[in-house]
Design a protein around this motif. Structure first.
Motif, PDB file in Angstrom:
ATOM      1  N   PRO A   1      50.679  44.379  36.110  1.00  0.00           N
ATOM      2  CA  PRO A   1      50.200  45.769  36.185  1.00  0.00           C
ATOM      3  C   PRO A   1      49.111  45.917  37.245  1.00  0.00           C
ATOM      4  O   PRO A   1      48.347  44.979  37.510  1.00  0.00           O
ATOM      5  CB  PRO A   1      49.640  46.035  34.776  1.00  0.00           C
ATOM      6  CG  PRO A   1      50.308  45.032  33.904  1.00  0.00           C
ATOM      7  CD  PRO A   1      50.534  43.816  34.758  1.00  0.00           C
ATOM      8  N   SER A   2      49.023  47.107  37.828  1.00  0.00           N
ATOM      9  CA  SER A   2      48.117  47.316  38.959  1.00  0.00           C
ATOM     10  C   SER A   2      46.650  47.142  38.598  1.00  0.00           C
ATOM     11  O   SER A   2      45.844  46.753  39.449  1.00  0.00           O
ATOM     12  CB  SER A   2      48.339  48.709  39.557  1.00  0.00           C
ATOM     13  OG  SER A   2      48.075  49.720  38.596  1.00  0.00           O
ATOM     14  N   ASN A   3      46.260  47.420  37.339  1.00  0.00           N
ATOM     15  CA  ASN A   3      44.854  47.240  36.979  1.00  0.00           C
ATOM     16  C   ASN A   3      44.460  45.765  36.988  1.00  0.00           C
ATOM     17  O   ASN A   3      43.284  45.430  37.147  1.00  0.00           O
ATOM     18  CB  ASN A   3      44.552  47.873  35.623  1.00  0.00           C
ATOM     19  CG  ASN A   3      45.412  47.318  34.509  1.00  0.00           C
ATOM     20  OD1 ASN A   3      46.604  47.037  34.704  1.00  0.00           O
ATOM     21  ND2 ASN A   3      44.849  47.150  33.326  1.00  0.00           N
ATOM     22  N   PHE A   4      45.436  44.870  36.847  1.00  0.00           N
ATOM     23  CA  PHE A   4      45.180  43.432  37.005  1.00  0.00           C
ATOM     24  C   PHE A   4      45.417  42.992  38.449  1.00  0.00           C
ATOM     25  O   PHE A   4      44.646  42.190  38.996  1.00  0.00           O
ATOM     26  CB  PHE A   4      46.075  42.622  36.075  1.00  0.00           C
ATOM     27  CG  PHE A   4      45.720  42.735  34.626  1.00  0.00           C
ATOM     28  CD1 PHE A   4      44.703  41.970  34.079  1.00  0.00           C
ATOM     29  CD2 PHE A   4      46.400  43.609  33.798  1.00  0.00           C
ATOM     30  CE1 PHE A   4      44.371  42.076  32.739  1.00  0.00           C
ATOM     31  CE2 PHE A   4      46.078  43.723  32.458  1.00  0.00           C
ATOM     32  CZ  PHE A   4      45.057  42.959  31.926  1.00  0.00           C
ATOM     33  N   SER A   5      46.477  43.493  39.072  1.00  0.00           N
ATOM     34  CA  SER A   5      46.807  43.035  40.424  1.00  0.00           C
ATOM     35  C   SER A   5      45.760  43.478  41.443  1.00  0.00           C
ATOM     36  O   SER A   5      45.592  42.835  42.483  1.00  0.00           O
ATOM     37  CB  SER A   5      48.191  43.546  40.839  1.00  0.00           C
ATOM     38  OG  SER A   5      48.217  44.942  41.000  1.00  0.00           O
ATOM     39  N   TYR A   6      45.033  44.557  41.150  1.00  0.00           N
ATOM     40  CA  TYR A   6      43.958  44.971  42.056  1.00  0.00           C
ATOM     41  C   TYR A   6      42.928  43.852  42.190  1.00  0.00           C
ATOM     42  O   TYR A   6      42.571  43.438  43.298  1.00  0.00           O
ATOM     43  CB  TYR A   6      43.285  46.241  41.535  1.00  0.00           C
ATOM     44  CG  TYR A   6      42.100  46.680  42.366  1.00  0.00           C
ATOM     45  CD1 TYR A   6      42.265  47.543  43.444  1.00  0.00           C
ATOM     46  CD2 TYR A   6      40.816  46.222  42.086  1.00  0.00           C
ATOM     47  CE1 TYR A   6      41.183  47.947  44.217  1.00  0.00           C
ATOM     48  CE2 TYR A   6      39.728  46.605  42.853  1.00  0.00           C
ATOM     49  CZ  TYR A   6      39.911  47.467  43.910  1.00  0.00           C
ATOM     50  OH  TYR A   6      38.840  47.852  44.678  1.00  0.00           O
ATOM     51  N   ASN A   7      42.446  43.351  41.056  1.00  0.00           N
ATOM     52  CA  ASN A   7      41.446  42.287  41.090  1.00  0.00           C
ATOM     53  C   ASN A   7      42.040  40.963  41.554  1.00  0.00           C
ATOM     54  O   ASN A   7      41.362  40.172  42.226  1.00  0.00           O
ATOM     55  CB  ASN A   7      40.812  42.130  39.708  1.00  0.00           C
ATOM     56  CG  ASN A   7      39.863  43.263  39.375  1.00  0.00           C
ATOM     57  OD1 ASN A   7      38.902  43.511  40.092  1.00  0.00           O
ATOM     58  ND2 ASN A   7      40.133  43.973  38.298  1.00  0.00           N
ATOM     59  N   LEU A   8      43.292  40.709  41.221  1.00  0.00           N
ATOM     60  CA  LEU A   8      43.934  39.484  41.697  1.00  0.00           C
ATOM     61  C   LEU A   8      44.139  39.527  43.213  1.00  0.00           C
ATOM     62  O   LEU A   8      44.090  38.485  43.878  1.00  0.00           O
ATOM     63  CB  LEU A   8      45.259  39.276  40.973  1.00  0.00           C
ATOM     64  CG  LEU A   8      45.141  38.901  39.492  1.00  0.00           C
ATOM     65  CD1 LEU A   8      46.513  38.891  38.825  1.00  0.00           C
ATOM     66  CD2 LEU A   8      44.466  37.533  39.338  1.00  0.00           C
ATOM     67  N   SER A   9      44.359  40.719  43.749  1.00  0.00           N
ATOM     68  CA  SER A   9      44.447  40.868  45.208  1.00  0.00           C
ATOM     69  C   SER A   9      43.120  40.519  45.858  1.00  0.00           C
ATOM     70  O   SER A   9      43.075  39.896  46.934  1.00  0.00           O
ATOM     71  CB  SER A   9      44.846  42.298  45.574  1.00  0.00           C
ATOM     72  OG  SER A   9      46.122  42.625  45.096  1.00  0.00           O
TER      73      SER A   9
END
Length: 232
Positions: free
Chosen positions: A175-183
């Motif tokens: 999900p984007s709320n996790f992938s934002y920080n993983l990015s």
């Protein structure tokens, strides 16, 4: 934790799919481009998805991105078959460089992911705008993400970085709320790995011993991925 693992598996798969291509193209580098295989793979898949979407040939959705990754892997498999003896000899000769390069990537990825975990909120400075652009890129199937502030119009801003990270998000299913920080963890990890490979190549071009080249590469990664962020 599971989202991190899926993210890591996806990035590693993209890097492995792209490495035979760098092995063929960047033959003058000691690591044959291994240190830049991950960003190159993300770039190829992201650009192919963007171009096909802009031309309205294939919608940029998860299934089409998987297909593009498989095409990249097929091209690389052809190279592996044709160059298998050379590749096998290279992997054995440069195993220390490849292992250390991958270790640097993992250390920086885990380190920055833990750092982001202490403050995962996306709520200050330009972060809400970044998050909006990332979500717009994920939602778009035409290669032209919708402007969050002007319904029906494409983003009039440079968005390709968000687009590429959105592609990794779609491929991994994170999900984007996790992938934002993983990015935010992936970018410095890939940068540290790339600068390690570059500095190792520069030092070894002067016929220096491997340990000196490795030490220089490690210092370069630390300077870029850690010291460069201490200004605040």
């Amino acid at each position: 934790m599971l989202n991190f693992l899926w993210w890591l598996i996806t990035v590693e798969a993209i890097g492995l799919a792209a490495f035979p291509l760098t092995f063929y193209l960047l033959r003058r580098l000691p690591d044959r481009g291994f240190s830049v295989s991950k960003p190159l793979g993300i770039l190829i898949v992201g650009y192919a998805g963007w171009m096909l979407g802009v031309l309205h040939l294939v919608p940029s959705v998860r299934l089409s991105l998987i297909a593009m990754l498989l095409v990249l892997a097929a091209v690389s498999a052809t190279i592996v078959i044709k160059k298998r003896d050379e590749l096998r000899a290279f992997l054995w000769a440069e195993r220390r460089t490849l292992i250390l390069s991958e270790a640097i990537f993992l250390v920086f990825l885990v380190g920055w992911a833990l750092f982001r975990a202490y403050d995962p909120a996306i709520d200050h400075t330009e972060q809400p705008m970044d998050f909006a652009f990332l979500n717009a890129s994920i939602e778009s199937s035409t290669g032209q993400p919708e402007d969050p502030w002007l319904r029906g119009q494409p983003i009039s801003y440079y968005y390709f970085g968000y687009w590429m990270m959105g592609g990794v998000s779609e491929l991994s299913g994170v999900p984007s709320n996790f992938s934002y920080n993983l990015s935010m963890a992936l970018i410095p990890a890939m940068a540290a790995m790339a600068v390690f490979g570059l500095v190792v190549a520069m030092i070894r071009s002067e016929r220096a011993r491997w340990r000196y080249a490795a030490a220089g590469g490690i210092v370069a990664g630390i300077v870029l991925g850690v010291a460069g962020n201490l200004e605040g």
